[in-house]
Scaffold this motif. Structure first.
Motif, PDB file in Angstrom:
ATOM      1  N   PHE A  93       4.507 -26.843  64.135  1.00  8.92           N
ATOM      2  CA  PHE A  93       3.953 -28.184  64.300  1.00  8.92           C
ATOM      3  C   PHE A  93       4.508 -29.129  63.252  1.00  8.92           C
ATOM      4  CE2 PHE A  93       0.734 -25.088  65.587  1.00  8.92           C
ATOM      5  CZ  PHE A  93       0.539 -25.466  66.899  1.00  8.92           C
ATOM      6  N   LEU A  94       4.590 -30.387  63.630  1.00  6.80           N
ATOM      7  CA  LEU A  94       5.015 -31.448  62.734  1.00  6.80           C
ATOM      8  C   LEU A  94       3.879 -32.461  62.663  1.00  6.80           C
ATOM      9  CD1 LEU A  94       7.309 -32.969  61.162  1.00  6.80           C
ATOM     10  CD2 LEU A  94       7.896 -34.012  63.354  1.00  6.80           C
ATOM     11  N   ALA A  95       3.442 -32.805  61.461  1.00 10.18           N
ATOM     12  CA  ALA A  95       2.391 -33.811  61.290  1.00 10.18           C
ATOM     13  C   ALA A  95       3.021 -35.061  60.702  1.00 10.18           C
ATOM     14  CB  ALA A  95       1.296 -33.293  60.368  1.00 10.18           C
ATOM     15  N   VAL A  96       2.609 -36.219  61.226  1.00 15.35           N
ATOM     16  CA  VAL A  96       3.069 -37.495  60.682  1.00 15.35           C
ATOM     17  C   VAL A  96       1.855 -38.335  60.328  1.00 15.35           C
ATOM     18  CG1 VAL A  96       5.257 -37.496  61.934  1.00 15.35           C
ATOM     19  CG2 VAL A  96       3.289 -38.599  62.943  1.00 15.35           C
ATOM     20  N   VAL A  97       1.989 -39.087  59.248  1.00 10.91           N
ATOM     21  CA  VAL A  97       0.940 -40.007  58.820  1.00 10.91           C
ATOM     22  C   VAL A  97       1.423 -41.414  59.119  1.00 10.91           C
ATOM     23  CG1 VAL A  97      -0.400 -40.870  56.859  1.00 10.91           C
ATOM     24  CG2 VAL A  97       0.177 -38.434  57.008  1.00 10.91           C
ATOM     25  N   LEU A  98       0.625 -42.145  59.890  1.00 15.18           N
ATOM     26  CA  LEU A  98       0.891 -43.547  60.198  1.00 15.18           C
ATOM     27  C   LEU A  98      -0.080 -44.364  59.366  1.00 15.18           C
ATOM     28  CD1 LEU A  98       0.952 -43.235  64.097  1.00 15.18           C
ATOM     29  CD2 LEU A  98       2.860 -42.971  62.525  1.00 15.18           C
ATOM     30  N   ALA A  99       0.412 -45.327  58.629  1.00 18.38           N
ATOM     31  CA  ALA A  99      -0.471 -46.071  57.740  1.00 18.38           C
ATOM     32  C   ALA A  99      -0.224 -47.572  57.812  1.00 18.38           C
ATOM     33  CB  ALA A  99      -0.324 -45.577  56.312  1.00 18.38           C
ATOM     34  N   PRO A 100      -0.560 -48.192  58.946  1.00 19.64           N
ATOM     35  CA  PRO A 100      -0.486 -49.653  58.968  1.00 19.64           C
ATOM     36  C   PRO A 100      -1.619 -50.219  58.108  1.00 19.64           C
ATOM     37  CG  PRO A 100      -1.444 -48.855  60.995  1.00 19.64           C
ATOM     38  CD  PRO A 100      -1.019 -47.645  60.203  1.00 19.64           C
ATOM     39  N   ALA A 101      -1.555 -51.487  57.802  1.00 16.92           N
ATOM     40  CA  ALA A 101      -2.540 -52.114  56.912  1.00 16.92           C
ATOM     41  C   ALA A 101      -3.971 -51.847  57.378  1.00 16.92           C
ATOM     42  CB  ALA A 101      -2.296 -53.610  56.835  1.00 16.92           C
ATOM     43  N   GLY A 102      -4.762 -51.220  56.518  1.00 16.02           N
ATOM     44  CA  GLY A 102      -6.174 -51.010  56.794  1.00 16.02           C
ATOM     45  C   GLY A 102      -6.523 -49.796  57.636  1.00 16.02           C
ATOM     46  N   HIS A 103      -5.550 -49.094  58.202  1.00 17.73           N
ATOM     47  CA  HIS A 103      -5.835 -47.941  59.048  1.00 17.73           C
ATOM     48  C   HIS A 103      -4.846 -46.821  58.731  1.00 17.73           C
ATOM     49  CE1 HIS A 103      -8.485 -50.364  61.512  1.00 17.73           C
ATOM     50  NE2 HIS A 103      -7.524 -51.262  61.621  1.00 17.73           N
ATOM     51  N   THR A 104      -5.340 -45.589  58.768  1.00 10.37           N
ATOM     52  CA  THR A 104      -4.474 -44.430  58.597  1.00 10.37           C
ATOM     53  C   THR A 104      -4.728 -43.473  59.745  1.00 10.37           C
ATOM     54  OG1 THR A 104      -4.530 -44.651  56.202  1.00 10.37           O
ATOM     55  CG2 THR A 104      -3.824 -42.534  57.065  1.00 10.37           C
ATOM     56  N   GLN A 105      -3.658 -42.981  60.350  1.00 15.20           N
ATOM     57  CA  GLN A 105      -3.744 -42.017  61.439  1.00 15.20           C
ATOM     58  C   GLN A 105      -2.854 -40.845  61.138  1.00 15.20           C
ATOM     59  OE1 GLN A 105      -2.325 -44.601  64.588  1.00 15.20           O
ATOM     60  NE2 GLN A 105      -4.360 -44.647  65.486  1.00 15.20           N
ATOM     61  N   VAL A 106      -3.248 -39.678  61.621  1.00 16.76           N
ATOM     62  CA  VAL A 106      -2.403 -38.486  61.530  1.00 16.76           C
ATOM     63  C   VAL A 106      -2.162 -38.004  62.950  1.00 16.76           C
ATOM     64  CG1 VAL A 106      -2.224 -36.115  60.711  1.00 16.76           C
ATOM     65  CG2 VAL A 106      -3.331 -37.841  59.275  1.00 16.76           C
ATOM     66  N   LEU A 107      -0.901 -37.813  63.307  1.00 18.64           N
ATOM     67  CA  LEU A 107      -0.534 -37.280  64.613  1.00 18.64           C
ATOM     68  C   LEU A 107       0.134 -35.923  64.416  1.00 18.64           C
ATOM     69  CD1 LEU A 107       0.997 -40.427  66.363  1.00 18.64           C
ATOM     70  CD2 LEU A 107      -1.315 -39.543  66.569  1.00 18.64           C
TER      71      LEU A 107
END
Length: 109
Positions: A93-107
């Motif tokens: 598996f590959l995990a990525v962290v998306l961090a636009p202003a004010g929000h953080t997501q992990v896919l």
């Protein structure tokens, strides 16, 4: 701009993921034995894009044929900047962290 890079941790797979802005590129490193590199070719050639892509937080796109003759195989396009990526310890598996202003997501891919 390069944001993150990670080598697959599986002992028989020579894949590297590179995060550039909102795209993760999957590259085959042709540093190993031809037999090992051939296994990556088979693994990535098995990818079949869906006929009607559903609305997803990320889109997997095959690289053009001329790029596949080199190292680049897949683009994973996200709608937000990727700030970090990491492979699971087994390399499945590959995990990525998306961090636009004010929000953080992990896919997880």
């Amino acid at each position: 701009m390069l944001r993150s890079i990670g080598r697959n941790t599986h002992p028989t797979i020579c894949l590297v993921a590179v995060a550039v802005e909102d795209v993760v590129l999957l590259l085959i490193l042709a540093l190993g034995a031809q037999l090992v590199v051939g296994s990556e070719d088979q693994l990535l050639c098995a990818f079949i894009p869906p006929e009607m892509p559903a609305v997803q937080p990320a889109y997997w796109l095959e690289a053009p044929e001329e790029k596949r003759q080199g190292d680049l195989w897949l683009h994973i396009r996200h709608g937000k900047p990727v700030t970090l990526l990491t492979w699971h310890g087994c390399g499945d598996f590959l995990a990525v962290v998306l961090a636009p202003a004010g929000h953080t997501q992990v896919l997880i891919h």
